[in-house]
Design an enzyme around this catalytic site. Structure first.
Site, PDB file in Angstrom:
ATOM      1  N   CYS A  68       0.830  -1.210   0.000  1.00 13.61           N
ATOM      2  CA  CYS A  68       0.000   0.000   0.000  1.00 13.61           C
ATOM      3  C   CYS A  68       0.868   1.264   0.000  1.00 13.61           C
ATOM      4  O   CYS A  68       1.551   1.545   0.988  1.00 13.61           O
ATOM      5  CB  CYS A  68      -0.919  -0.050   1.223  1.00 13.61           C
ATOM      6  SG  CYS A  68      -1.739   1.496   1.614  1.00 13.61           S
ATOM      7  N   CYS A  71       0.085   3.770   2.761  1.00 18.25           N
ATOM      8  CA  CYS A  71       0.549   3.228   4.045  1.00 18.25           C
ATOM      9  C   CYS A  71       2.040   3.519   4.229  1.00 18.25           C
ATOM     10  O   CYS A  71       2.474   3.947   5.305  1.00 18.25           O
ATOM     11  CB  CYS A  71       0.334   1.713   4.112  1.00 18.25           C
ATOM     12  SG  CYS A  71      -1.386   1.200   4.019  1.00 18.25           S
TER      13      CYS A  71
END
Length: 144
Positions: A68, A71
């Site tokens: 991600c 993230c």
């Protein structure tokens, strides 16, 4: 002197009784490592259960995944927030790829998702990447 609180060690996950006034300088009674390092702690399922269920301080969990992009972008800000929010709370990270059962159990549909736990239960949730100041502000807004 303040009443003792249960603080779970970020290194060996042993529960320690510590006076609230002494939290910042306290070491684990088992592994002798500092109970607060100014960094988040990565949790597997067993460690998650200990930190959420046995800690008297709030626990902020970042549900994330290595693939991600947002993230990975938020990770340094999350570490900055840990330095600002400890020892009033524990900041933890759960890799939803490595521990999919926790992502499923908490119905995590987008990542990153921050979840604030107090007294063993979730009290607030926020999806999406945030900067350090926004993380700290959001946590404090929700009583962390």
């Amino acid at each position: 002197m303040s009443d003792p609180q249960h603080i779970v060690c970020p290194h060996c996950h042993t529960t320690n009784r510590v006076a609230a006034d002494d939290r910042a300088q306290a070491d684990c009674g088992k592994c002798h490592q500092p109970l607060f390092t100014g960094h988040s702690v990565a949790l597997d399922q067993a460690a998650f259960e200990r930190h959420i269920g046995r800690s008297d301080i709030p626990v902020l969990v970042d549900f994330w995944a290595p693939w991600c992009g947002p993230c990975r972008q938020m990770a340094p800000a999350y570490e900055q927030a840990a330095g600002q929010l400890e020892p009033a709370m524990r900041l933890a990270k759960v890799d939803t790829e490595a521990v999919p059962a926790l992502g499923s159990r908490f119905n995590i549909r987008s990542i990153p998702t921050l979840a604030l736990f107090k007294g063993g239960r979730e009290v607030a949730r926020q999806a999406g990447a945030m900067g350090a100041a926004d993380i700290v502000r959001w946590v404090r807004m929700h009583g962390g």
